[in-house]
Design a protein around this motif. Structure first.
Motif, short mmCIF file in Angstrom:
data_model
loop_
_atom_site.label_atom_id
_atom_site.label_comp_id
_atom_site.label_asym_id
_atom_site.label_seq_id
_atom_site.Cartn_x
_atom_site.Cartn_y
_atom_site.Cartn_z
N ARG A 96 0.83 -1.20 0.00
CA ARG A 96 0.00 0.00 0.00
C ARG A 96 0.87 1.26 0.00
N LEU A 97 1.94 1.26 0.79
CA LEU A 97 2.85 2.41 0.80
C LEU A 97 3.49 2.60 -0.57
N THR A 98 3.82 1.50 -1.23
CA THR A 98 4.39 1.58 -2.58
C THR A 98 3.41 2.24 -3.54
N GLY A 99 2.14 1.85 -3.46
CA GLY A 99 1.13 2.45 -4.33
C GLY A 99 0.99 3.95 -4.09
N ARG A 100 0.96 4.35 -2.83
CA ARG A 100 0.82 5.78 -2.52
C ARG A 100 2.04 6.57 -2.98
N LEU A 101 3.23 6.02 -2.73
CA LEU A 101 4.45 6.70 -3.15
C LEU A 101 4.52 6.80 -4.67
N TYR A 102 4.11 5.75 -5.35
CA TYR A 102 4.12 5.75 -6.82
C TYR A 102 3.21 6.84 -7.37
N LEU A 103 2.03 6.98 -6.79
CA LEU A 103 1.11 8.02 -7.26
C LEU A 103 1.68 9.42 -7.03
N GLN A 104 2.43 9.59 -5.94
CA GLN A 104 3.04 10.90 -5.67
C GLN A 104 4.22 11.18 -6.58
N PHE B 134 -0.83 -3.08 -3.17
CA PHE B 134 -0.57 -2.16 -4.27
C PHE B 134 -1.84 -1.96 -5.10
N ARG B 135 -2.56 -3.03 -5.38
CA ARG B 135 -3.80 -2.92 -6.15
C ARG B 135 -4.84 -2.10 -5.40
N GLN B 136 -4.94 -2.29 -4.09
CA GLN B 136 -5.95 -1.56 -3.33
C GLN B 136 -5.79 -0.05 -3.49
N VAL B 137 -4.55 0.40 -3.52
CA VAL B 137 -4.29 1.84 -3.67
C VAL B 137 -4.40 2.27 -5.13
N MET B 138 -3.88 1.46 -6.04
CA MET B 138 -3.83 1.83 -7.45
C MET B 138 -5.16 1.64 -8.17
N ALA B 139 -6.16 1.09 -7.49
CA ALA B 139 -7.45 0.90 -8.15
C ALA B 139 -8.04 2.22 -8.64
N ARG B 140 -7.61 3.33 -8.06
CA ARG B 140 -8.10 4.64 -8.50
C ARG B 140 -7.49 5.04 -9.86
N ASP B 141 -6.43 4.37 -10.27
CA ASP B 141 -5.78 4.65 -11.56
C ASP B 141 -5.70 3.34 -12.34
N TRP B 142 -6.85 2.88 -12.80
CA TRP B 142 -7.00 1.54 -13.35
C TRP B 142 -6.12 1.29 -14.58
N ASP B 143 -6.09 2.24 -15.49
CA ASP B 143 -5.32 2.06 -16.73
C ASP B 143 -3.84 1.86 -16.43
N ARG B 144 -3.30 2.65 -15.51
CA ARG B 144 -1.88 2.54 -15.19
C ARG B 144 -1.59 1.23 -14.45
N LEU B 145 -2.53 0.77 -13.66
CA LEU B 145 -2.36 -0.50 -12.97
C LEU B 145 -2.27 -1.65 -13.98
N GLU B 146 -3.11 -1.62 -15.01
CA GLU B 146 -3.07 -2.66 -16.04
C GLU B 146 -1.77 -2.62 -16.82
N LEU B 147 -1.29 -1.43 -17.12
CA LEU B 147 -0.03 -1.29 -17.85
C LEU B 147 1.13 -1.86 -17.04
N HIS C 169 7.48 2.55 -14.83
CA HIS C 169 7.15 1.21 -14.34
C HIS C 169 8.20 0.66 -13.39
N PHE C 170 9.43 1.16 -13.49
CA PHE C 170 10.49 0.64 -12.64
C PHE C 170 10.37 1.15 -11.20
N THR C 171 9.66 2.25 -11.02
CA THR C 171 9.49 2.77 -9.66
C THR C 171 8.74 1.79 -8.77
N PRO C 172 7.52 1.36 -9.14
CA PRO C 172 6.84 0.39 -8.28
C PRO C 172 7.51 -0.97 -8.27
N LEU C 173 8.11 -1.38 -9.40
CA LEU C 173 8.79 -2.67 -9.43
C LEU C 173 9.95 -2.68 -8.45
N GLY C 174 10.74 -1.60 -8.44
CA GLY C 174 11.86 -1.52 -7.51
C GLY C 174 11.41 -1.52 -6.07
N LEU C 175 10.34 -0.80 -5.76
CA LEU C 175 9.84 -0.76 -4.39
C LEU C 175 9.28 -2.11 -3.96
#
Length: 413
Positions: free
Chosen positions: A222-230, A273-286, A241-247
């Motif tokens: 969840r922290l990874t998702g929030r940091l990624y969005l910021q 990560f999905r719980q947080v990124m659900a607000r940005d669905w397209d980027r989560l799928e990518l 894509h490497f930002t969340p993968l690295g985290l």
């Protein structure tokens, strides 16, 4: 001259490995319609390419499989980590007992019973002592999160029960098998003095490592998702894509460093990560598609290498009991235990049959086997466990691989 000859031979083997990996990826990219018509999946093709170059057929790839286990262990580990993250990202169910009841049956009943049944089969058919037999059971009990990929290709919003059950099982059982891998190793090393280490195993390997990994992965995901969005507005398009993968990879390493099971943390990190990124669905799928591409590269590398390392002499040494052992696990143990464990609970019959049949064995087992071999098994025992594991993976890839596409066509998936 002899050293030069060996060096050139090994270099040729490496070249052949790269050729096999390249051909495998090309077939994946451009040959999918042909593979579908032939009822083949990529797992079957990757292993076949390795077998073609290896001692079983053309004998072009040299080397003792035990010498390759350190590399195979790390490659398999990376593949499993990424695959577990992706599985977690693709699951959107609430974290409640009722929503995960099929998973609970498959993890808490099917997996430990499978370990016991495989251990008994290994003892009776392969002549293994208690410790090695239990170790082999733990290596082969988990269903594979990587090879199950063709069964789990679906949109992120797809919550079909049959796919969820198999996905969540493969997401969790690679971590839950680890205590039994340790138990098998302890019994192999020091069975006569089990009273001295059994309490340590129960506290540290069975309870602490699991209790730490599950919530830690979820929170860090969840922290990874929030940091990624910021960070997203400040990250270049090429690197985003490497930002969340690295985290997420750092999550695995951190939990491992603290004594927890990184595989469990990788899976629950994907859920968080999905719980947080659900607000940005397209980027989560990518991101899910990006990580699956990396996973495919690891998959082809491990399977081509495994196929190239298999040798007739190793299989012949164990004889017909080896084939019986592999068929028993795939055709009897997994289906029977799964159907019995899900007999109550109002599960759909077709879902139960799906879980019973598609219990693939693969790269997760290679990792556990490599981990055990690289932690002090003698060569004879290590070779026996390697051959038994490879035989099960071959049988699984053939039987399950040939049945994936017909099943999908029949059910229009």
């Amino acid at each position: 001259m002899e050293e030069l000859r060996i060096g050139l031979r090994l270099f040729e083997g490496y070249d052949l490995l790269l050729v096999g990996i390249g051909l495998g990826l090309l077939l994946t990219a451009f040959g999918k319609p042909l593979l579908d018509r032939l009822n083949l999946n990529t797992t079957f093709v990757y292993l076949a390419l390795g077998l073609l170059a290896g001692p079983l057929l053309l004998d072009l790839a040299p080397g003792d499989p035990l010498d390759a286990m350190p590399v195979l262990e790390r490659l398999a580990e990376l593949g499993v980590i990424i695959s577990l993250m992706v599985i977690g990202i693709r699951i959107g169910r609430p974290l409640s007992w009722n929503a995960w009841r099929s998973t609970a049956r498959l993890i808490l009943l099917v997996m430990p019973l499978t370990i016991a049944a495989v251990a008994l089969s290994g003892h009776l058919l392969l002549g293994l002592a208690l410790g090695p037999a239990l170790l082999l059971g733990a290596v082969l009990a988990p269903t594979d999160p990587i090879l199950a990929g063709p069964l789990e290709e679906h949109e992120l919003a797809d919550e079909a029960e049959h796919r969820f059950g198999l996905s969540s099982e493969s997401g969790l059982n690679d971590g839950f098998a680890f205590p039994f891998v340790y138990l098998g190793l302890y019994l192999t090393w020091n069975a006569g003095q089990w009273q001295e280490w059994i309490l340590f195993w129960a506290i540290r390997d069975l309870f602490y490592a699991i209790a730490l990994a599950l919530p830690a992965g979820l929170v860090l995901g969840r922290l990874t998702g929030r940091l990624y969005l910021q960070l997203l507005p400040r990250s270049g398009k090429r690197w985003r894509h490497f930002t969340p993968l690295g985290l997420l990879l750092a999550t695995y390493g951190l939990v491992e460093a603290l004594g927890g099971y990184g595989f469990l943390a990788a899976f629950t990190a994907g859920l968080g990560f999905r719980q947080v990124m659900a607000r940005d669905w397209d980027r989560l799928e990518l991101f899910a598609d990006f990580t699956e591409s990396i996973d495919e590269l690891v998959k082809v590398s491990v399977l081509v290498a495994l196929g190239a390392l298999l040798r007739w002499d190793d299989f012949a040494a164990l004889g017909w009991p080896l084939l019986v052992f592999a068929l028993l696990l795939i055709l009897v143990i997994r289906p029977t235990l799964t159907l019995l464990a899900t007999a109550s609970g109002a599960f759909n019959h077709s879902d139960r049959l799906y879980w019973a049949w598609f219990g693939l064995r693969g790269i997760g087992s290679i990792y556990y086997l490599g981990y055990a071999i690289n932690h002090g098994l003698d060569d004879d025992l290590a070779r026996t466990l390697f051959v038994a594991t490879a035989a099960v993976i071959l049988v699984s890839s053939i039987l399950h691989g040939l049945s994936v596409r017909p099943y999908q066509r029949r059910h229009q998936e």
